[in-house]
Design a protein around this motif. Structure first.
Motif, PDB file in Angstrom:
ATOM      1  N   GLU A  94      10.859 -12.774  -0.810  1.00 26.33           N
ATOM      2  CA  GLU A  94       9.606 -13.043  -0.162  1.00 26.33           C
ATOM      3  C   GLU A  94       9.005 -11.672   0.184  1.00 26.33           C
ATOM      4  O   GLU A  94       7.920 -11.345   0.005  1.00 26.33           O
ATOM      5  N   HIS A  95       9.964 -10.933   0.052  1.00 24.52           N
ATOM      6  CA  HIS A  95       9.690  -9.496   0.496  1.00 24.52           C
ATOM      7  C   HIS A  95       9.792  -8.349  -0.790  1.00 24.52           C
ATOM      8  O   HIS A  95      10.611  -8.828  -1.574  1.00 24.52           O
ATOM      9  N   ARG A  96       9.123  -7.333  -0.836  1.00 28.67           N
ATOM     10  CA  ARG A  96       9.189  -6.221  -1.930  1.00 28.67           C
ATOM     11  C   ARG A  96      10.252  -5.265  -1.442  1.00 28.67           C
ATOM     12  O   ARG A  96      10.209  -4.587  -0.336  1.00 28.67           O
ATOM     13  N   TRP A  97      11.230  -4.799  -2.105  1.00 29.43           N
ATOM     14  CA  TRP A  97      12.444  -4.094  -1.647  1.00 29.43           C
ATOM     15  C   TRP A  97      12.359  -3.034  -2.885  1.00 29.43           C
ATOM     16  O   TRP A  97      12.423  -3.249  -4.033  1.00 29.43           O
ATOM     17  N   LEU A  98      12.662  -1.620  -2.086  1.00 33.86           N
ATOM     18  CA  LEU A  98      12.545  -0.741  -3.119  1.00 33.86           C
ATOM     19  C   LEU A  98      13.528   0.583  -2.199  1.00 33.86           C
ATOM     20  O   LEU A  98      13.360   0.886  -1.417  1.00 33.86           O
ATOM     21  N   SER A  99      14.623   0.962  -3.238  1.00 28.74           N
ATOM     22  CA  SER A  99      15.500   2.091  -2.576  1.00 28.74           C
ATOM     23  C   SER A  99      15.080   3.332  -3.492  1.00 28.74           C
ATOM     24  O   SER A  99      14.936   3.365  -4.734  1.00 28.74           O
ATOM     25  N   LEU A 100      14.841   4.372  -2.723  1.00 28.54           N
ATOM     26  CA  LEU A 100      14.401   5.561  -3.329  1.00 28.54           C
ATOM     27  C   LEU A 100      15.331   6.785  -3.026  1.00 28.54           C
ATOM     28  O   LEU A 100      15.394   6.941  -1.787  1.00 28.54           O
ATOM     29  N   ASP A 101      15.468   7.501  -4.174  1.00 26.67           N
ATOM     30  CA  ASP A 101      16.235   8.423  -3.762  1.00 26.67           C
ATOM     31  C   ASP A 101      15.105   9.716  -3.396  1.00 26.67           C
ATOM     32  O   ASP A 101      14.201   9.968  -4.369  1.00 26.67           O
ATOM     33  N   ASP A 106      10.399  13.909  -4.499  1.00 32.25           N
ATOM     34  CA  ASP A 106      10.129  14.838  -3.662  1.00 32.25           C
ATOM     35  C   ASP A 106       8.367  15.093  -3.374  1.00 32.25           C
ATOM     36  O   ASP A 106       7.918  15.394  -2.578  1.00 32.25           O
ATOM     37  N   ALA A 107       7.850  14.778  -4.598  1.00 33.33           N
ATOM     38  CA  ALA A 107       6.511  15.174  -4.584  1.00 33.33           C
ATOM     39  C   ALA A 107       5.774  14.172  -3.784  1.00 33.33           C
ATOM     40  O   ALA A 107       4.767  14.380  -2.781  1.00 33.33           O
ATOM     41  N   LEU A 108       6.001  12.889  -3.814  1.00 34.88           N
ATOM     42  CA  LEU A 108       5.538  11.695  -3.026  1.00 34.88           C
ATOM     43  C   LEU A 108       6.062  11.961  -1.476  1.00 34.88           C
ATOM     44  O   LEU A 108       5.111  11.812  -0.459  1.00 34.88           O
ATOM     45  N   LEU A 109       6.829  12.592  -1.179  1.00 32.94           N
ATOM     46  CA  LEU A 109       7.430  12.467  -0.054  1.00 32.94           C
ATOM     47  C   LEU A 109       7.360  13.916   0.854  1.00 32.94           C
ATOM     48  O   LEU A 109       7.832  14.205   1.819  1.00 32.94           O
ATOM     49  N   LEU A 144       3.250   1.622  14.353  1.00 31.49           N
ATOM     50  CA  LEU A 144       3.102   2.932  14.603  1.00 31.49           C
ATOM     51  C   LEU A 144       1.746   3.496  14.876  1.00 31.49           C
ATOM     52  O   LEU A 144       0.895   2.958  14.380  1.00 31.49           O
ATOM     53  N   PRO A 145       1.579   4.523  15.592  1.00 33.68           N
ATOM     54  CA  PRO A 145       0.354   5.241  15.849  1.00 33.68           C
ATOM     55  C   PRO A 145      -0.248   5.677  14.529  1.00 33.68           C
ATOM     56  O   PRO A 145       0.597   6.161  13.748  1.00 33.68           O
ATOM     57  N   ALA A 146      -1.498   5.333  14.340  1.00 36.38           N
ATOM     58  CA  ALA A 146      -2.140   5.832  13.207  1.00 36.38           C
ATOM     59  C   ALA A 146      -1.617   7.322  12.566  1.00 36.38           C
ATOM     60  O   ALA A 146      -1.419   7.647  11.644  1.00 36.38           O
ATOM     61  N   GLN A 147      -1.561   8.257  13.360  1.00 38.16           N
ATOM     62  CA  GLN A 147      -1.278   9.538  13.072  1.00 38.16           C
ATOM     63  C   GLN A 147       0.074   9.604  12.578  1.00 38.16           C
ATOM     64  O   GLN A 147       0.272  10.320  11.504  1.00 38.16           O
ATOM     65  N   SER A 148       1.039   9.039  12.943  1.00 35.91           N
ATOM     66  CA  SER A 148       2.521   8.919  12.545  1.00 35.91           C
ATOM     67  C   SER A 148       2.399   7.906  11.245  1.00 35.91           C
ATOM     68  O   SER A 148       3.253   8.443  10.515  1.00 35.91           O
ATOM     69  N   ALA A 149       1.798   7.033  11.090  1.00 30.86           N
ATOM     70  CA  ALA A 149       1.722   6.233   9.990  1.00 30.86           C
ATOM     71  C   ALA A 149       1.301   6.707   8.742  1.00 30.86           C
ATOM     72  O   ALA A 149       1.617   6.559   7.555  1.00 30.86           O
ATOM     73  N   GLN A 150       0.185   7.861   8.978  1.00 35.12           N
ATOM     74  CA  GLN A 150      -0.712   8.258   7.741  1.00 35.12           C
ATOM     75  C   GLN A 150       0.465   9.156   6.996  1.00 35.12           C
ATOM     76  O   GLN A 150       0.239   9.004   5.798  1.00 35.12           O
ATOM     77  N   ALA A 151       1.613   9.862   7.263  1.00 36.92           N
ATOM     78  CA  ALA A 151       2.361  10.625   6.465  1.00 36.92           C
ATOM     79  C   ALA A 151       3.172   9.550   5.614  1.00 36.92           C
ATOM     80  O   ALA A 151       3.387   9.990   4.351  1.00 36.92           O
ATOM     81  N   TRP A 152       3.411   8.362   6.246  1.00 37.44           N
ATOM     82  CA  TRP A 152       4.075   7.424   5.361  1.00 37.44           C
ATOM     83  C   TRP A 152       3.394   6.678   4.330  1.00 37.44           C
ATOM     84  O   TRP A 152       3.998   5.850   3.335  1.00 37.44           O
ATOM     85  N   GLN A 153       2.074   6.685   4.426  1.00 43.90           N
ATOM     86  CA  GLN A 153       1.275   5.725   3.791  1.00 43.90           C
ATOM     87  C   GLN A 153       1.085   5.993   2.166  1.00 43.90           C
ATOM     88  O   GLN A 153       0.967   4.934   1.467  1.00 43.90           O
ATOM     89  N   ALA A 154       1.793   7.040   1.862  1.00 50.28           N
ATOM     90  CA  ALA A 154       1.729   7.322   0.229  1.00 50.28           C
ATOM     91  C   ALA A 154       2.663   6.385  -0.192  1.00 50.28           C
ATOM     92  O   ALA A 154       2.615   6.062  -1.309  1.00 50.28           O
ATOM     93  N   LEU A 155       3.762   5.805   0.484  1.00 51.62           N
ATOM     94  CA  LEU A 155       4.294   4.794   0.122  1.00 51.62           C
ATOM     95  C   LEU A 155       3.749   3.588  -0.610  1.00 51.62           C
ATOM     96  O   LEU A 155       4.516   2.889  -1.509  1.00 51.62           O
TER      97      LEU A 155
END
Length: 115
Positions: free
Chosen positions: A39-46, A51-54, A101-112
């Motif tokens: 029921e969840h979406r799972w993704l393992s990323l190296d 590196d461009a996304l992260l 997560l506070p919006a400021q902290s979450a913003q960096a991860w939103q690219a995922l």
């Protein structure tokens, strides 16, 4: 059984590195949990393959897990103990809407959310 077309309840990302022994040891447990919870979406990323996304995120420890809710808002992002029960507790809290997560902290991860 017909596959569900509903949006995943959670989007769960495991950010690791192939050279990391802890990551390689954690991967089978992560995959088992993915099988047990379709029921969840799972993704393992190296991280070295994405590196461009992260690029704006400094990942220092492994495994780093990111959990987004159904609306693709970041609920959790951080290093966890490489134990399946740790991830299960985070999943339960995210589903209960107890992780934010506070919006400021979450913003960096939103690219995922684009994956």
């Amino acid at each position: 059984m017909t596959p569900s077309t509903a949006a995943p309840n959670l989007h769960i990302f495991c950010l690791c590195a192939q050279w990391c022994v802890i990551c390689r040891d954690f991967e089978p447990a992560f995959q088992r949990l993915a099988t047990d919870h379709p029921e969840h979406r799972w993704l393992s990323l190296d991280i070295e393959d994405h590196d461009a996304l992260l690029a704006d995120i400094d990942i220092e420890n492994f495994p780093t897990v990111v959990i987004l809710n159904q609306a693709k808002q970041v609920c959790f992002a951080g290093t966890i103990e490489p134990r399946i029960d740790s991830l299960q507790r985070l999943m339960q809290s995210a589903q209960a809407n107890d992780l934010h997560l506070p919006a400021q902290s979450a913003q960096a991860w939103q690219a995922l959310a684009t994956l």
